[in-house]
Design a protein around this motif. Structure first.
Motif, PDB file in Angstrom:
ATOM      1  N   THR A 222     -21.659  13.119 -29.506  1.00  0.00           N
ATOM      2  CA  THR A 222     -21.982  12.293 -28.341  1.00  0.00           C
ATOM      3  C   THR A 222     -22.389  10.869 -28.732  1.00  0.00           C
ATOM      4  OG1 THR A 222     -24.236  13.161 -28.349  1.00  0.00           O
ATOM      5  CG2 THR A 222     -22.634  14.259 -26.900  1.00  0.00           C
ATOM      6  N   HIS A 223     -22.393  10.596 -30.039  1.00  0.00           N
ATOM      7  CA  HIS A 223     -22.689   9.254 -30.533  1.00  0.00           C
ATOM      8  C   HIS A 223     -21.771   8.952 -31.712  1.00  0.00           C
ATOM      9  CE1 HIS A 223     -26.462  10.336 -28.480  1.00  0.00           C
ATOM     10  NE2 HIS A 223     -26.404   9.071 -28.090  1.00  0.00           N
TER      11      HIS A 223
ATOM     12  N   ASN B   4     -14.469  13.629 -26.910  1.00  0.00           N
ATOM     13  CA  ASN B   4     -14.833  12.226 -26.733  1.00  0.00           C
ATOM     14  C   ASN B   4     -14.063  11.323 -27.692  1.00  0.00           C
ATOM     15  OD1 ASN B   4     -16.826  13.078 -24.863  1.00  0.00           O
ATOM     16  ND2 ASN B   4     -18.200  13.536 -26.571  1.00  0.00           N
TER      17      ASN B   4
ATOM     18  N   VAL C 224     -14.159   7.570 -29.577  1.00  0.00           N
ATOM     19  CA  VAL C 224     -15.049   6.482 -29.974  1.00  0.00           C
ATOM     20  C   VAL C 224     -14.231   5.219 -30.168  1.00  0.00           C
ATOM     21  CG1 VAL C 224     -16.668   8.065 -31.089  1.00  0.00           C
ATOM     22  CG2 VAL C 224     -14.902   6.976 -32.462  1.00  0.00           C
TER      23      VAL C 224
ATOM     24  N   LYS D 115     -15.478  11.406 -22.476  1.00  0.00           N
ATOM     25  CA  LYS D 115     -16.251  10.164 -22.571  1.00  0.00           C
ATOM     26  C   LYS D 115     -15.614   9.223 -23.582  1.00  0.00           C
ATOM     27  CE  LYS D 115     -20.835  12.186 -21.775  1.00  0.00           C
ATOM     28  NZ  LYS D 115     -22.155  12.433 -22.409  1.00  0.00           N
TER      29      LYS D 115
ATOM     30  N   LEU E  18     -17.119   6.476 -26.262  1.00  0.00           N
ATOM     31  CA  LEU E  18     -18.367   6.113 -26.923  1.00  0.00           C
ATOM     32  C   LEU E  18     -18.185   4.836 -27.725  1.00  0.00           C
ATOM     33  CD1 LEU E  18     -19.077   9.626 -28.518  1.00  0.00           C
ATOM     34  CD2 LEU E  18     -19.727   8.858 -26.218  1.00  0.00           C
TER      35      LEU E  18
ATOM     36  N   TYR F 185     -19.759   1.344 -18.637  1.00  0.00           N
ATOM     37  CA  TYR F 185     -20.501   1.935 -19.752  1.00  0.00           C
ATOM     38  C   TYR F 185     -21.991   1.954 -19.434  1.00  0.00           C
ATOM     39  CZ  TYR F 185     -16.445   1.821 -22.843  1.00  0.00           C
ATOM     40  OH  TYR F 185     -15.222   2.040 -23.414  1.00  0.00           O
TER      41      TYR F 185
ATOM     42  N   SER G  35     -29.409   2.338 -31.144  1.00  0.00           N
ATOM     43  CA  SER G  35     -28.634   3.343 -31.859  1.00  0.00           C
ATOM     44  C   SER G  35     -29.297   3.648 -33.199  1.00  0.00           C
ATOM     45  CB  SER G  35     -27.223   2.804 -32.101  1.00  0.00           C
ATOM     46  OG  SER G  35     -26.477   3.689 -32.893  1.00  0.00           O
TER      47      SER G  35
ATOM     48  N   ASP H 184     -26.225   2.196 -28.438  1.00  0.00           N
ATOM     49  CA  ASP H 184     -25.259   3.234 -28.077  1.00  0.00           C
ATOM     50  C   ASP H 184     -24.896   3.094 -26.611  1.00  0.00           C
ATOM     51  OD1 ASP H 184     -25.026   4.687 -30.518  1.00  0.00           O
ATOM     52  OD2 ASP H 184     -26.940   5.683 -30.119  1.00  0.00           O
TER      53      ASP H 184
ATOM     54  N   TYR I 297     -21.932   4.679 -23.531  1.00  0.00           N
ATOM     55  CA  TYR I 297     -20.893   5.659 -23.235  1.00  0.00           C
ATOM     56  C   TYR I 297     -20.348   5.435 -21.828  1.00  0.00           C
ATOM     57  CZ  TYR I 297     -24.202   8.276 -20.340  1.00  0.00           C
ATOM     58  OH  TYR I 297     -25.090   8.627 -19.354  1.00  0.00           O
TER      59      TYR I 297
END
Length: 163
Positions: free
Chosen positions: A68-69, A87, A89, A123, A125, A141, A147, A158, A160
């Protein structure tokens, strides 16, 4: 007037994207030509270039994860890339400085978001510096705050986007 064409990257774009990256990011944060080559070979579907006539003037590229990051290690290797992950990135959104202020970055970002949506991701990211938070908020976002990233020795936030 030329119309912007956004397309998937090809290996012959390697020198152009590397040059643009070096103009857009400090040396400690810029991705190397070797990293770009790996990204092109592993996940060209998530790597787009913006082209005016025959000239590449911008790029956006990423990888896929179930995290998620965005982890710093992902900037260095595509070993963390999970093709069927939830997700996507964004490693970087770059527009050659000669073309800033013309909306090309927005077009690249919108293209990336739409491609992520079509591929079934949940998502998008990214990490960004404080002065870019408002820029990314215009796309929807959400800022999660500071972060854990220490990429290039900078302070990152961070963000998303739910697709």
């Amino acid at each position: 007037m030329s119309r912007l064409n956004i397309r998937n990257v090809v290996l012959t774009d390697l020198d152009c994207v590397s040059e643009i990256e070096s103009l857009c990011f400090p040396a400690a944060e810029a991705d190397s030509k070797n990293i770009f080559q790996e990204r092109i070979s592993v996940f060209s579907e998530g790597f787009f270039v913006a082209q005016l006539d025959d000239k590449v003037i911008g790029l956006v590229n990423g990888g896929v994860t179930n995290d998620t990051h965005l982890k710093d290690a992902f900037f260095k290797t595509m070993d963390l890339h999970i093709p069927n992950g939830d997700n996507i990135v964004i490693f970087g959104l770059d527009v050659h400085p000669d073309y800033h202020g013309r909306g090309y970055g927005k077009e690249l970002m919108n293209h990336f978001i739409e491609a992520a949506r079509k591929s079934g991701r949940k998502k998008v990211l990214l990490t960004c510096k404080k002065h870019l938070i408002k820029y990314y908020e215009q796309f929807g976002y959400i800022n999660e705050g500071l972060s854990k990233s220490t990429h290039g020795g900078a302070t990152w936030y961070d963000m998303y986007l739910v697709l």
